[in-house]
Design a protein around this motif. Sequence first.
Motif, PDB file in Angstrom:
ATOM      1  N   PRO A 147       0.818  -1.219   0.000  1.00 12.00           N
ATOM      2  CA  PRO A 147       0.000   0.000   0.000  1.00 12.00           C
ATOM      3  C   PRO A 147       0.847   1.264   0.000  1.00 12.00           C
ATOM      4  O   PRO A 147       0.419   2.308  -0.468  1.00 12.00           O
ATOM      5  CB  PRO A 147      -0.815  -0.108   1.295  1.00 12.00           C
ATOM      6  CG  PRO A 147      -0.250  -1.240   2.064  1.00 12.00           C
ATOM      7  CD  PRO A 147       0.591  -2.078   1.165  1.00 12.00           C
ATOM      8  N   GLU A 148       2.101   1.152   0.471  1.00 12.46           N
ATOM      9  CA  GLU A 148       2.915   2.375   0.589  1.00 12.46           C
ATOM     10  C   GLU A 148       3.224   2.992  -0.772  1.00 12.46           C
ATOM     11  O   GLU A 148       3.534   4.175  -0.858  1.00 12.46           O
ATOM     12  CB  GLU A 148       4.204   2.095   1.385  1.00 12.46           C
ATOM     13  CG  GLU A 148       5.145   1.071   0.793  1.00 12.46           C
ATOM     14  CD  GLU A 148       4.852  -0.368   1.250  1.00 12.46           C
ATOM     15  OE1 GLU A 148       5.796  -1.172   1.296  1.00 12.46           O
ATOM     16  OE2 GLU A 148       3.687  -0.697   1.535  1.00 12.46           O
ATOM     17  N   ILE A 149       3.132   2.204  -1.856  1.00 10.06           N
ATOM     18  CA  ILE A 149       3.470   2.760  -3.182  1.00 10.06           C
ATOM     19  C   ILE A 149       2.532   3.913  -3.537  1.00 10.06           C
ATOM     20  O   ILE A 149       2.960   4.949  -4.031  1.00 10.06           O
ATOM     21  CB  ILE A 149       3.382   1.665  -4.271  1.00 10.06           C
ATOM     22  CG1 ILE A 149       4.482   0.625  -4.038  1.00 10.06           C
ATOM     23  CG2 ILE A 149       3.523   2.271  -5.662  1.00 10.06           C
ATOM     24  CD1 ILE A 149       4.465  -0.528  -5.017  1.00 10.06           C
ATOM     25  N   LEU A 150       1.239   3.742  -3.276  1.00  8.97           N
ATOM     26  CA  LEU A 150       0.266   4.738  -3.752  1.00  8.97           C
ATOM     27  C   LEU A 150      -0.407   5.490  -2.608  1.00  8.97           C
ATOM     28  O   LEU A 150      -1.460   6.093  -2.821  1.00  8.97           O
ATOM     29  CB  LEU A 150      -0.787   4.039  -4.609  1.00  8.97           C
ATOM     30  CG  LEU A 150      -0.281   3.604  -5.993  1.00  8.97           C
ATOM     31  CD1 LEU A 150      -1.167   2.531  -6.583  1.00  8.97           C
ATOM     32  CD2 LEU A 150      -0.190   4.781  -6.945  1.00  8.97           C
ATOM     33  N   LYS A 151       0.181   5.439  -1.412  1.00  5.23           N
ATOM     34  CA  LYS A 151      -0.569   6.010  -0.278  1.00  5.23           C
ATOM     35  C   LYS A 151      -0.781   7.526  -0.408  1.00  5.23           C
ATOM     36  O   LYS A 151      -1.694   8.063   0.190  1.00  5.23           O
ATOM     37  CB  LYS A 151       0.114   5.661   1.050  1.00  5.23           C
ATOM     38  CG  LYS A 151       1.483   6.241   1.256  1.00  5.23           C
ATOM     39  CD  LYS A 151       2.051   5.853   2.610  1.00  5.23           C
ATOM     40  CE  LYS A 151       3.463   6.397   2.774  1.00  5.23           C
ATOM     41  NZ  LYS A 151       4.182   5.770   3.849  1.00  5.23           N
ATOM     42  N   HIS A 152       0.077   8.199  -1.211  1.00  6.27           N
ATOM     43  CA  HIS A 152      -0.103   9.656  -1.351  1.00  6.27           C
ATOM     44  C   HIS A 152      -0.881  10.016  -2.612  1.00  6.27           C
ATOM     45  O   HIS A 152      -1.006  11.181  -2.958  1.00  6.27           O
ATOM     46  CB  HIS A 152       1.258  10.360  -1.386  1.00  6.27           C
ATOM     47  CG  HIS A 152       2.055  10.131  -0.146  1.00  6.27           C
ATOM     48  ND1 HIS A 152       1.563  10.406   1.114  1.00  6.27           N
ATOM     49  CD2 HIS A 152       3.300   9.601   0.036  1.00  6.27           C
ATOM     50  CE1 HIS A 152       2.478  10.067   2.010  1.00  6.27           C
ATOM     51  NE2 HIS A 152       3.526   9.577   1.392  1.00  6.27           N
ATOM     52  N   GLU A 153      -1.380   9.018  -3.331  1.00 12.27           N
ATOM     53  CA  GLU A 153      -1.992   9.287  -4.640  1.00 12.27           C
ATOM     54  C   GLU A 153      -3.517   9.145  -4.607  1.00 12.27           C
ATOM     55  O   GLU A 153      -4.133   8.814  -5.600  1.00 12.27           O
ATOM     56  CB  GLU A 153      -1.426   8.322  -5.693  1.00 12.27           C
ATOM     57  CG  GLU A 153       0.073   8.379  -5.865  1.00 12.27           C
ATOM     58  CD  GLU A 153       0.556   9.683  -6.473  1.00 12.27           C
ATOM     59  OE1 GLU A 153      -0.293  10.423  -7.007  1.00 12.27           O
ATOM     60  OE2 GLU A 153       1.763   9.967  -6.400  1.00 12.27           O
ATOM     61  N   MET A 154      -4.105   9.361  -3.439  1.00 13.76           N
ATOM     62  CA  MET A 154      -5.541   9.113  -3.294  1.00 13.76           C
ATOM     63  C   MET A 154      -6.365   9.857  -4.350  1.00 13.76           C
ATOM     64  O   MET A 154      -7.321   9.327  -4.898  1.00 13.76           O
ATOM     65  CB  MET A 154      -5.967   9.524  -1.880  1.00 13.76           C
ATOM     66  CG  MET A 154      -7.424   9.402  -1.621  1.00 13.76           C
ATOM     67  SD  MET A 154      -8.010   7.726  -1.758  1.00 13.76           S
ATOM     68  CE  MET A 154      -7.836   7.174  -0.105  1.00 13.76           C
ATOM     69  N   LYS A 155      -5.951  11.095  -4.673  1.00 14.47           N
ATOM     70  CA  LYS A 155      -6.817  11.941  -5.523  1.00 14.47           C
ATOM     71  C   LYS A 155      -7.079  11.347  -6.896  1.00 14.47           C
ATOM     72  O   LYS A 155      -8.138  11.549  -7.473  1.00 14.47           O
ATOM     73  CB  LYS A 155      -6.199  13.337  -5.670  1.00 14.47           C
ATOM     74  CG  LYS A 155      -6.526  14.226  -4.481  1.00 14.47           C
ATOM     75  CD  LYS A 155      -6.494  15.682  -4.857  1.00 14.47           C
ATOM     76  CE  LYS A 155      -7.115  16.545  -3.777  1.00 14.47           C
ATOM     77  NZ  LYS A 155      -6.246  17.580  -3.287  1.00 14.47           N
ATOM     78  N   VAL A 156      -6.096  10.597  -7.456  1.00 15.38           N
ATOM     79  CA  VAL A 156      -6.307  10.089  -8.824  1.00 15.38           C
ATOM     80  C   VAL A 156      -7.388   9.009  -8.848  1.00 15.38           C
ATOM     81  O   VAL A 156      -7.892   8.653  -9.915  1.00 15.38           O
ATOM     82  CB  VAL A 156      -5.016   9.513  -9.449  1.00 15.38           C
ATOM     83  CG1 VAL A 156      -3.979  10.569  -9.619  1.00 15.38           C
ATOM     84  CG2 VAL A 156      -4.495   8.345  -8.654  1.00 15.38           C
ATOM     85  N   PHE A 157      -7.741   8.488  -7.674  1.00 14.48           N
ATOM     86  CA  PHE A 157      -8.775   7.445  -7.653  1.00 14.48           C
ATOM     87  C   PHE A 157     -10.162   8.035  -7.385  1.00 14.48           C
ATOM     88  O   PHE A 157     -11.137   7.299  -7.258  1.00 14.48           O
ATOM     89  CB  PHE A 157      -8.437   6.371  -6.615  1.00 14.48           C
ATOM     90  CG  PHE A 157      -7.144   5.682  -6.932  1.00 14.48           C
ATOM     91  CD1 PHE A 157      -7.062   4.820  -8.010  1.00 14.48           C
ATOM     92  CD2 PHE A 157      -6.006   5.910  -6.183  1.00 14.48           C
ATOM     93  CE1 PHE A 157      -5.865   4.193  -8.341  1.00 14.48           C
ATOM     94  CE2 PHE A 157      -4.807   5.289  -6.499  1.00 14.48           C
ATOM     95  CZ  PHE A 157      -4.740   4.432  -7.585  1.00 14.48           C
ATOM     96  N   PHE A 158     -10.235   9.374  -7.270  1.00 17.60           N
ATOM     97  CA  PHE A 158     -11.556   9.977  -7.121  1.00 17.60           C
ATOM     98  C   PHE A 158     -12.321   9.797  -8.440  1.00 17.60           C
ATOM     99  O   PHE A 158     -11.746   9.893  -9.530  1.00 17.60           O
ATOM    100  CB  PHE A 158     -11.435  11.464  -6.775  1.00 17.60           C
ATOM    101  CG  PHE A 158     -11.012  11.699  -5.346  1.00 17.60           C
ATOM    102  CD1 PHE A 158     -10.889  10.636  -4.448  1.00 17.60           C
ATOM    103  CD2 PHE A 158     -10.741  12.976  -4.877  1.00 17.60           C
ATOM    104  CE1 PHE A 158     -10.499  10.852  -3.123  1.00 17.60           C
ATOM    105  CE2 PHE A 158     -10.346  13.199  -3.557  1.00 17.60           C
ATOM    106  CZ  PHE A 158     -10.226  12.131  -2.686  1.00 17.60           C
TER     107      PHE A 158
END
Length: 938
Positions: free
Chosen positions: A314-325
């Motif tokens: 999970p650490e790979i994308l933990k800061h990329e939440m917005k692109v999954f909106f």
Amino acid sequence: MTDSKYFTTTKKGEIFELKAELNSDKKEKKKEAVKKVIASMTVGKDVSALFPDVVNCMQTDNLELKKLVYLYLMNYAKSQPDMAIMAVNTFVKDCEDPNPLIRALAVRTMGCIRVDKITEYLCEPLRKCLKDEDPYVRKTAAVCVAKLHDINAQLVEDQGFLDTLKDLISDSNPMVVANAVAALSEIAESHPSSNLLDLNPQSINKLLTALNECTEWGQIFILDCLANYMPKDDREAQSICERVTPRLSHANSAVVLSAVKVLMKFMEMLSKDLDYYGTLLKKLAPPLVTLLSAEPELQYVALRNINLIVQKRPEILKHEMKVFFVKYNDPIYVKLEKLDIMIRLASQANIAQVLAELKEYATEVDVDFVRKAVRAIGRCAIKVEQSAERCVSTLLDLIQTKVNYVVQEAIVVIKDIFRKYPNKYESVIATLCENLDSLDEPEARAAMIWIVGEYAERIDNADELLESFLEGFHDESTQVQLQLLTAIVKLFLKKPTETQELVQQVLSLATQDSDNPDLRDRGYIYWRLLSTDPVAAKEVVLAEKPLISEETDLIEPTLLDELICYIGTLASVYHKPPSAFVEGSRGVVHKSLPPRTGSSESAESPDAAPAGVQPSEQPAVIPTQGDLLGDLLNLDLGPPVSGPPIAASSVQMGAVDLLGGGLDSLMGGTGFAAPSTVVPANLGAPLGSGLGDLFDLTGGVGTLSGSYVAPKSVWLPAMKAKGLEISGTFSRQVGSISMDLLLTNKALQVMSDFAIQFNRNSFGLAPAAPLQVHTPLAPNQSVEISLPLNTVGSVMKMDPLNNLQVAVKNNIDVFYFSTLYPLHILFVEDGKMERQMFLATWKDIPNENEAQFQIKECPLSADAVSNKLQGSNIFTIAKRNVEGQDMLYQSLKLTNGIWVLAELRIQPGNSSFTLSLKCRAPEVSQHIYQAYETILKN
């Protein structure tokens, strides 16, 4: 004029006319005729009668005409094998043509003619083409070998073509290398046992060199081949990763996913302490995010793959939440997939953003999407405890909208929130009850009935509410009927006087008027329990339930590891291994990730680490009560491989399943254990006061290594085990753990045939030998036994972490109890870290993983503390004096390889110490602190 003219005809006797044109002397006429033949063939007319005439046209220098004839040949060779042999001479001649395009065309067509008779004639030309000076011919010939192997594998092996293919991996031209790899991979897939792609560091180096220069499909073949290689150590894995990383910025999404697959696989071998590991994590995020700007179908494939990656790391994308909106114009399948990933990435840091989004989604028009959004709010509440309050109020707002399907989904998730946080949010029950009449879906009705039954004592008119459901009992779905039965029995046990009629009504409906076996059986069990032993009924029906876990839909770890090896293939979209959907899957090999090596945190691989002590992002799956019992009852009690042989006469039952015939005998009526003996998972130990008792600090027994042993305490009282009393403690001596038991027979009959079994637990504790009681235990007799333990059992996170559930069997019955083991029995002897390593690891572990504790009333000097702790394998690495305070820097290592680093501050003259602990699995810190307290105060 366009080619459409070839498809129209006004003439009669078409075949006859074509025959005449094919035999014409004029080249142009010939070419036109062949085009007409191909056109007829394309629309499905049978032009096989013209075979000899078309084959005659092969003798030409015109490349276009040659291609057309070869096309015809491929199509009809199967139905006219005898005629096809006529063409062999031309192939042999074409394979020596000065024009490389014609040589390649000939060899390509040879591979496509699937006629056994012809294949042996083709070996010589193919051999020449494999060694041709032109790379275009060589690359075409490489693929031809794979095709030939499919027709006649034996022939290819006898002719030595496979060795020639292996040599082509060292070819100077990257495209030849890529095709050779593709051909060998194809052949290897149909023959999993053969070691065709015998990869070694030299050949890997050649492949990596070719990787930069070949076409995108060539790159995919090479990357897929690299993914099957097992580097010999972490340095080789790192160097391969460094050379594959540039592929992440490729324009073709298939290349990107193949590169991600290689990196995800080899990251297993890299130590998390490496700087490079962190860099790699950062590099993996942008390409995955870029894939989400493609068209929807590609996005969907990318999201399915990202779903697997997020579960693994999970650490790979933990800061990329917005692109999954979700975007308003996303198709529904993309929306649902994005929602899933949003929940997986939800954490305390981003929960406010996520909740705001989800609330927005819950007012959309798409019903499926809205339902999933409401469920997602509930899953967030369960996953991120700090957000539960906000989630519940959001759900209540949604219930106020009175939109039917929103209300129903909200009730289903609120039921789970009640399970996760008992006695916290029950104030909302009144609001839920107002919506009873609008519920028409089985799942929502069942959830509401569960809530009413579970909290009957707080709802004044609970009996009326349940009675309203009872009116149409036979029209309800099975799920609702089962819940209703249980809820009314719960209500009766809580308010017996007012609900006697109701309970009799539901029991007769369930047993006499129903033809559903599940419902009937449950009805009869309740009926018998209530009529014979109401106290036992209360213990069974109103037992405390274990907390539910945050992630119920995680893919099982071994399957996840296999799917990671199939990133970028159909398996990663279906989330199923290829063997599940490839028909006749003879060629499907089960793949798995390499074991972690070269890392001080060696146990953080999914195979070795217990579920309870993984890095904090990894959610734990806590099974339901039924699973726990199932596990205890279903375990096989065969003697462990390492255990000593069993004396046959003394322990006849030692090697048998705990209940004689497993679950079958349990259901057979005779061996039906009284359910009241079951200790629910979360009741902890049935001791006076849990941990306090276990560490009953009244002078321990010294052992060889000086590790502290708590005095024995009663784990299973005689009244709960038909006269068998079990007391015990745990000890560690020179590297081996044992459970020291005292068995006392307080019954009036002799006890024999003892056996013991542990349920899955956080650290994999399991008996290393059978429980040997050599002579039957007479009444009022006691026997002391030391049971050796190992830590290679099955792993499952327990709550609390050090909870151990035990089943003991004798000739009378099976008894269950649970106890808490002190964590210091798991501190291993090689837990002393080198100073440099200590410094690097301390810096590397994030600060949020640090926990501070106070150890009070401990009047010992720094040296005494150090010596005492060393006896229990807590090693002092350095000692400093800072401003009059003694600072001890210490390390210890648990049996599953997890390191814990400690800093102990001791102020001379002050009996309180400050203990700071740092560890990659912060959930163990509290238990390590308790171990410190126990050791220092005894």
